[in-house]
Scaffold this active site. Structure first.
Site, short mmCIF file in Angstrom:
data_model
loop_
_atom_site.label_atom_id
_atom_site.label_comp_id
_atom_site.label_asym_id
_atom_site.label_seq_id
_atom_site.Cartn_x
_atom_site.Cartn_y
_atom_site.Cartn_z
CG ASP A 101 -3.54 4.55 -2.93
OD1 ASP A 101 -2.57 4.08 -2.30
OD2 ASP A 101 -4.72 4.39 -2.58
CG ASP A 116 -1.89 1.14 1.26
OD1 ASP A 116 -2.01 1.84 0.24
OD2 ASP A 116 -2.51 1.35 2.31
#
Length: 511
Positions: free
Chosen positions: A387, A169
């Site tokens: 992201d 992440d």
């Protein structure tokens, strides 16, 4: 009842969507900091492991000498992505991803809007004093198998090392695992981490400077013995996703792409989570790659330098992706490697990687979207980030409306528009068409860089011949997000020394 439950879920999604190695040992001397914060010497050991899995001693004769700055061969780590769970449709997986994205985006908005008094980024005053010029490359796996839109990395934690699958992440910082005793935990594949079973586990104490980098629980424990009492933390991702536990130090070992090779990094700061909730879909925890000092990328920066990159395979692929810590010579020599500068953010949010968009092109035409749409507001909202943990791509609502309309107007009338499809819009009936023709989509950046995407990166082919635009709006946060679906089959590099994002088209399954 099942139909009623399904309708309720779809209605909820509609409401949420707007909110929406290689032998050898490398060891740093005790004065080498990790980027963003000074770390004690116990956080600087790096070791290779042999094919038998036994760790090479990190303190052999000669390890104290300074390592040369010459480049050494690339060390690759494997990433994987979970393929669709049994009985689960592609449509169901993506609708669930949209729900999770909605919670995640709201968290990002709240995190970006929480300003520090000094108004500066936490890491701005720090820079790496030295970095070893070698690279670590791992494999990352697709996460669709258990209904997840994220990518996963196999990490071996502790001594002796035990395997855990962690979500990769770039939109968060804290590395954490579900830990025993697990007082309130979600279901994961395999057992949770047992601190008592590892000889290398140590708590970070409440008097340690690193304890100040995490938020305490709502009812924090008093730090009566600063050198002994553990450091409690609380880290949240969305309304239902959070982890609470003790900040700790542990050895992390990752498998490399070379057969039988792996690499150990000692003294990694991570969260030992005893209470964890959220939509983590069977993973053991999360590997943070954000800009903050506690992320895995930042903690490895003193060892592997200022750059990391990844190449994500197709959603649902059973082939591993690659993740690289350090520079990748093959990527740097790619003829179509393009860069755009990371954007400065008025928000003090350390985590996110902001880029500066100038506009969006559909069918080669720059759309009429106000430049104000792409800016970061004084309260930290808005802006555009890249992201890996968000599945779809999202644009601020004013831009999303224009983008959606542009596709509706430019799509061939031979593909019937499907009305009232949940969440995603527009959607088309492309039954019997192997490769539907769609308008091109490109992102234009303020410094002149342009990112062109193939159709499979912004249109989702669902079940029953349905094809939908994989873009949604974010009216509440105003933040735009380039998600992992749009990044498929691009080698994406984060160069934090030159403050830029690179991207090059590649067949990631072949990297």
């Amino acid at each position: 009842m099942a139909q009623l439950a399904e309708r309720s879920l779809l209605l909820l999604l509609v409401l949420l969507s707007p909110l929406v190695a290689s032998a050898g040992v490398a060891k740093l001397n005790s004065s080498s900091p990790l980027f963003g914060i000074e770390f004690p010497p116990f956080n600087t050991a790096v070791a290779d492991t042999g094919c038998d899995g036994k760790l090479v001693a990190a303190e052999e004769a000669g390890d104290e000498r300074t390592q040369p700055a010459s480049l050494s061969p690339s060390l690759k780590l494997h990433m994987t992505r979970r393929a669709a769970a049994a009985g689960r449709t592609r449509k169901g997986s993506f609708l669930d991803s949209a729900q999770k994205d909605a919670d995640r985006i709201e968290t990002m908005r709240r995190r970006a809007s929480s300003a520090r008094p000094d108004g500066e980024r936490a890491s701005a005053a720090y820079s790496p004093r030295r970095a070893l010029s070698e690279r670590l490359v791992a494999t990352v796996e697709s996460g669709v198998a258990v209904g997840s839109g994220e990518y996963l990395m196999d990490v071996y934690v502790g001594t002796p090392p035990r395997r855990f699958q962690m979500i990769m992440d770039t939109g968060s910082d804290l590395n954490w695992l579900q830990c025993a005793p697990c007082l309130d935990c979600f279901e994961q594949r395999g057992p949770v981490f047992e601190p008592a079973a590892s000889s290398s586990y140590r708590n970070v104490t409440c008097g340690d400077q690193r304890c100040g980098l995490v938020a305490p629980p709502e009812a924090p424990r008093a730090c009566r013995r600063p050198g002994e009492d553990p450091c409690p933390y609380y880290y949240w991702y969305g309304d239902q996703s959070n982890t609470t536990g003790d900040l700790a130090l542990e050895s992390f070992t990752v498998n490399l792409t070379a057969p039988g090779a792996s690499r150990r990094v000692d003294g990694v700061v991570f969260g030992c989570g005893h209470r964890n909730r959220g939509l983590f879909h069977g993973a053991a925890g999360l590997l943070g790659l954000g800009r903050g000092p506690l992320s895995f990328a930042s903690q490895l920066r003193a060892v592997y330098g200022h750059t990391f990159s990844y190449c994500l395979v197709d959603h649902g692929s059973d082939v591993g992706s690659k993740m690289v810590f350090g520079e990748d010579p093959l990527l740097l020599a790619h003829p179509r490697l393009n860069y755009t500068a990371f954007a400065p953010a008025s928000s003090p949010a350390d985590t996110f990687y902001y880029v500066q968009l100038r506009g969006v092109l559909v069918g080669g035409e720059l759309l009429n979207i106000s430049s104000d749409t792409w800016g970061v507001s004084k309260d930290g909202s808005g802006g555009t980030i890249i992201d890996s943990g968000t599945t779809l791509s999202y644009f601020a609502e004013p831009a999303y409306r224009v983008i959606r309309q542009a596709f509706v107007e430019r799509m061939s009338r031979s593909y019937p528009l499907i009305a009232d499809f949940p969440v995603l819009n527009p959607c088309y009936n492309v039954s019997g068409v192997e490769r539907p023709e769609v308008p091109e989509l490109s992102l234009a950046f303020a410094d002149g860089a342009v990112w062109d995407f193939p159709a499979e990166n912004y249109f989702i082919r669902l079940d029953d011949g349905i094809m939908c635009l994989a873009v949604l709006g974010t009216p509440r946060s105003g933040m735009s997000i380039i998600g992992n679906f749009q990044q498929q089959n691009f080698h994406v590099v984060y160069d934090l020394q030159k403050n830029r994002l690179g991207f090059a088209p590649r067949r990631c399954a072949e990297v």
